[in-house]
Write an enzyme that holds these catalytic residues in place. Structure first.
Site, PDB file in Angstrom:
ATOM      1  N   ARG A 256      17.534  -6.207  41.658  1.00 16.87           N
ATOM      2  CA  ARG A 256      18.483  -7.305  41.482  1.00 16.87           C
ATOM      3  C   ARG A 256      19.183  -7.609  42.803  1.00 16.87           C
ATOM      4  O   ARG A 256      20.147  -6.938  43.180  1.00 16.87           O
ATOM      5  CB  ARG A 256      19.511  -6.969  40.400  1.00 16.87           C
ATOM      6  CG  ARG A 256      20.571  -8.054  40.250  1.00 16.87           C
ATOM      7  CD  ARG A 256      21.210  -8.098  38.880  1.00 16.87           C
ATOM      8  NE  ARG A 256      22.220  -7.095  38.655  1.00 16.87           N
ATOM      9  CZ  ARG A 256      23.200  -7.192  37.753  1.00 16.87           C
ATOM     10  NH1 ARG A 256      23.291  -8.274  36.993  1.00 16.87           N
ATOM     11  NH2 ARG A 256      24.069  -6.231  37.589  1.00 16.87           N
TER      12      ARG A 256
ATOM     13  N   ASP B 110      32.492  -2.869  36.341  1.00 20.34           N
ATOM     14  CA  ASP B 110      31.878  -3.423  37.548  1.00 20.34           C
ATOM     15  C   ASP B 110      32.369  -4.853  37.741  1.00 20.34           C
ATOM     16  O   ASP B 110      33.375  -5.255  37.156  1.00 20.34           O
ATOM     17  CB  ASP B 110      30.350  -3.351  37.461  1.00 20.34           C
ATOM     18  CG  ASP B 110      29.785  -4.136  36.268  1.00 20.34           C
ATOM     19  OD1 ASP B 110      30.538  -4.914  35.643  1.00 20.34           O
ATOM     20  OD2 ASP B 110      28.593  -3.983  35.961  1.00 20.34           O
TER      21      ASP B 110
END
Length: 533
Positions: free
Chosen positions: A159, A440
């Site tokens: 990613r 996150d």
């Protein structure tokens, strides 16, 4: 002639830097950047234009009439995925590859895949980018003792950063290069062919895609790369994360644009919920209630989004993946807390399985085996492509805000998550642990979004009827900072960093206009990230 300005190696990573940034690799990055710089500018301008049009007209997004031929043509399908992507019941999420120990532990697990994350769970200091890409390079070339060959290890779902991020440490023709092109370019140049020949990739996750135009751009990038590296067209496969409410109205078109390169779509709760504030947060009708009490995947706007994603993917032969379980298991397996957390994760993931997803993510590696067992007990075969939800999702279903108010607990929790995320970035880290969960940039986005929106609309607390004002948020921020200091016994240096993070958090939530992404704001307005660590 193209001019390149590249920073010096991060201290302690000289060897890794020179292994990755060879003259040929730099030339590849330059050519990639020059080929697509203008396209990147255009999609970012298009994002701004769409937002301005929504604001000027006070309109709502909808399924575009001009794309109806794509949606109504039932004949097209995406290309079948390679063998190693057919069964991915459980991936390990938020795995920042610069965290070598966790990265290697994930590769030694029984998970089908590892989300190798340069985005939500990673802080993109130059040190972290170089370290992370080098760690991937080492694993792909079987240079790490004890780690299985790449053809046997869990598949790497790479990613790169999203389009909102730039790489400060490399300039081409006097401009910083797009962050995703730096990450993607180096990964493809060094590992693309090896992954392809090992039947193990190259596979990508694409974050924060907002429209078919962005999917079209990624498809052009994939074709360009395959031709450049002499790989067969369609070798690269990508899963698109539907993290924006605007993208939810273009899921079929996104799959169509990536047809031969598609590995499906992914749905996650917090970035998607935050996008409502991003796009419509100044409108009172889109007031998002306390996420800790009133927002979950069972609510109409999120359940509709997941049902539509599964239906869209499976009608087109594409895989649909769910979100990530952020809860962490305690060490004592006999404890009530352990049983309670296992029951909570099981309930959430069972909901996704019954909705028809083909897989999902967990953060805690100890959750991999029980969640795989759960999947196998509920389904037959490698995936659920045969499950096509019999639903008809309307625009109003996707835009229906859940009922509910704001609690003092929810407000303080959002403040604590926002501050700690910023503090983590000041340390060069992209995620942290709080109240038994991993947090996150996705949870930081929803947290700071809600605080900004609640101040904007002067929302009243359910607990005591106080109004959420700048003054109240200031007072609660000071309270939260004191609690965080006491909890960790912070040193003077840590206290200073925590106070700096609190100041930046207050700056963000008090802005007249909503900063689009917290990571962009930190990366551009607070240049501490251009340092090496």
């Amino acid at each position: 002639m193209d001019k390149v300005d590249l920073s010096h190696p991060p201290p302690g990573l000289e060897s890794e830097f020179h292994t990755l940034l060879t003259p040929d690799a730099i030339q590849f990055l330059v050519e990639l950047t020059c080929a697509f710089n203008e396209d990147v500018d255009k999609i970012l301008w298009h994002r701004i234009s769409r937002k301005v049009q929504l604001d000027l007209t006070n309109n709502y997004p909808d399924f575009a009439l001009e794309n109806s031929r794509i949606r109504n043509d039932l004949s097209w399908k995406v290309s079948p995925v390679p063998r190693r992507l057919e069964k991915r019941h459980v991936d390990i999420g938020d795995t920042a590859p610069c965290k070598t120990e966790r990265f290697h532990k994930a590769l030694l697990s029984s998970a089908q895949g590892v989300q190798v994350d340069f985005d939500d769970g990673n802080c993109p200091t130059f040190f972290n980018q170089i370290k992370g890409i080098f760690n991937i390079y080492q694993v792909v070339y079987d240079k790490v003792p004890g780690i299985p060959p790449i053809s046997k290890a869990p598949v790497l779902m790479l990613r790169p950063r999203a389009w909102n991020m730039v790489e400060h440490n490399m300039l081409v023709n006097g401009r910083e290069i797009p962050g995703p092109l730096f990450d993607y370019g180096l990964l493809m140049f060094h590992t693309g062919r090896r992954l392809y020949e090992s039947e193990s990739g190259p596979f990508f996750y694409l974050s924060k895609v907002e429209s078919l135009l962005e999917a079209r751009l990624w498809n052009k990038i994939f074709v360009w790369t395959e031709e450049k590296l002499q790989l067969p067209i369609g070798s690269i496969k990508a899963t698109v994360l539907i993290e924006s409410v605007l993208a939810a109205f273009e899921m079929e078109e996104i799959l169509y644009e990536l047809k031969e390169h598609s590995a499906g779509l992914n749905c996650g709760i917090w970035d998607y919920a935050a996008s409502f504030v991003n796009k419509f947060g100044h409108r009172l009708e889109f007031l998002l209630p306390d996420r800790s009490k009133y927002v979950n995947m069972e609510k109409l706007f999120l359940k509709s989004y997941m049902d539509l994603l599964v239906q869209t993917c499976h009608r087109r032969g594409a895989l649909a993946t769910g979100g990530m379980a952020a809860l962490l298991l305690p060490e004592n397996k006999e404890s009530e807390e352990y049983q309670s957390i296992m029951e909570a994760v099981t309930r959430l993931k069972l909901f996704e399985i019954k909705a028809g997803v083909d897989g999902f993510m967990v953060y805690d590696i100890d959750l991999v085996a029980p969640m795989q067992e759960l999947f196998q007990a509920q389904t037959k075969g490698p995936n659920q492509l045969h499950v096509i939800p019999d639903v008809s999702i309307s625009r109003s279903d996707l835009l229906a805000m859940p009922a509910g108010g704001v609690t003092l607990y929810g407000l303080k929790y959002n403040i604590a998550v926002g501050i700690q995320f910023i503090e983590a970035w000041l340390k060069g880290e992209g995620h942290f642990f709080y109240c038994g969960k991993v947090e996150d940039s996705a949870t930081a986005e929803i947290s700071r979004s809600q605080v900004w929106q609640w101040i904007r609309h002067q929302v009243k607390l359910e607990d005591d009827n106080r109004t959420v004002t700048r003054s109240l948020v200031h007072d609660l921020t000071n309270e939260v900072v004191l609690q965080l200091e006491e909890a960790v016994g912070a040193s003077e240096r840590e206290k200073r960093r925590l106070h700096a993070a609190a100041e930046i958090f207050l700056e963000i939530v008090q802005k007249r206009d909503f900063p689009e992404f917290i990571t962009t704001y930190l990366n551009l307005e607070h240049m501490f990230l251009c340092g090496n660590h």
